[in-house]
Motif scaffolding. Structure first.
Motif, PDB file in Angstrom:
ATOM      1  N   THR A 261      15.492   3.207   5.118  1.00 18.01           N
ATOM      2  CA  THR A 261      15.326   4.448   6.516  1.00 18.01           C
ATOM      3  C   THR A 261      16.887   5.195   6.602  1.00 18.01           C
ATOM      4  OG1 THR A 261      14.435   3.044   9.022  1.00 18.01           O
ATOM      5  CG2 THR A 261      15.620   5.278   8.861  1.00 18.01           C
TER       6      THR A 261
ATOM      7  N   ARG B 106      15.459   6.771   3.481  1.00 19.82           N
ATOM      8  CA  ARG B 106      14.333   8.032   3.962  1.00 19.82           C
ATOM      9  C   ARG B 106      15.668   9.670   3.709  1.00 19.82           C
ATOM     10  NH1 ARG B 106      10.106   3.905   5.960  1.00 19.82           N
ATOM     11  NH2 ARG B 106       9.296   3.858   4.321  1.00 19.82           N
TER      12      ARG B 106
ATOM     13  N   GLN C 229       9.292   8.584  10.938  1.00 20.28           N
ATOM     14  CA  GLN C 229      10.415   8.223  10.036  1.00 20.28           C
ATOM     15  C   GLN C 229      11.789   9.301  11.930  1.00 20.28           C
ATOM     16  OE1 GLN C 229      11.611  10.821   6.469  1.00 20.28           O
ATOM     17  NE2 GLN C 229      13.850  10.508   6.825  1.00 20.28           N
TER      18      GLN C 229
END
Length: 238
Positions: A64, A67, A130
């Motif tokens: 995460t 990203r 996301q």
């Protein structure tokens, strides 16, 4: 002659330092778990499985973070250009699954209230996932133990917009003065700093940018006893 515009700013260096700290810590935890498993230090199948699941959750946390950094650097996180159909219950459940193990350790469950109504929008599933993961991550990190995070999804009749409402409780109440700054690049609220000393300040900034670029909005409310509401509005694309 040095081009001063290319020199790193204090914000750049702070973000980088916090990012590295947040990635290295869970990776060290994964490395320690693997060492213990290899050395047969962890006894019992249940305990080994629990540690493996915890290690996987730590890796997902790193993914995460990476990203988020990729999105900040590239503007889109490298997703495909074409938009696709996104089934809201599906993307919410997929995003929540990443935090099952961390949530269990703090007795925080992420519950989708309406799993049946298959509302859809058009967009980039990777980016919507996301956004949800960043918000869920905040609730797991800063949430009050033993209180659930509740998610609801619906289509607003008056506007035709898709709504995702995420409600939970912060261990420390959110300062009303901080609400207007949440989502500013590098900003972390006072309540967050009380619980976790360092953080990248990227997550909510990226949430606002992704939702804004999609033609939607993100509204945050803080109430009594640490109650927090995230209200995401997105066009359905029909």
């Amino acid at each position: 002659m040095t081009d001063k515009t290319s020199e790193p700013t204090n914000l750049d260096l702070t973000l980088l330092a916090n990012f590295v700290h947040q990635v290295v810590n869970p990776l060290n935890g994964v490395a320690g778990t693997l060492d213990n498993l290899a050395d047969n230090i962890i006894e019992g199948e249940d305990r080994r499985l629990q540690r493996l699941n915890a290690a996987r959750a730590q890796l997902e946390q790193c993914i995460t973070l990476v990203r988020n950094l990729a999105f900040l650097a590239q503007g889109s996180g490298g997703v495909a250009d074409h938009r696709r159909k996104i089934v809201l219950p599906q993307v919410i459940i997929e995003s929540a699954m990443f935090f099952q193990e961390d949530g269990k350790s703090k007795e925080i469950e992420i519950n989708l209230l309406d799993r049946v109504t298959q509302n859809t929008i058009k967009g980039h599933p990777e980016l919507i996932r996301q956004v949800l993961m960043n918000i869920f991550d905040n609730f797991i990190k800063y949430g009050k133990r033993s209180l659930p995070v509740e998610v609801n999804q619906r289509i607003q009749r008056s506007t035709g917009m898709a709504l995702i409402e995420i409600t939970g409780h912060s261990a420390y109440p959110v300062d009303q003065e901080d609400l207007q700054q949440i989502g500013t690049l590098g900003f972390r609220g006072k309540n967050a700093k009380k619980l976790v000393a360092s953080g990248s300040g990227l997550g909510m900034y990226i949430c606002r940018k992704i939702i804004g670029d999609a033609g939607g909005s993100l509204h945050i409310e803080a109430g009594a006893q640490g109650k927090v509401l995230f209200l995401i509005k997105l066009p359905t694309g029909d």
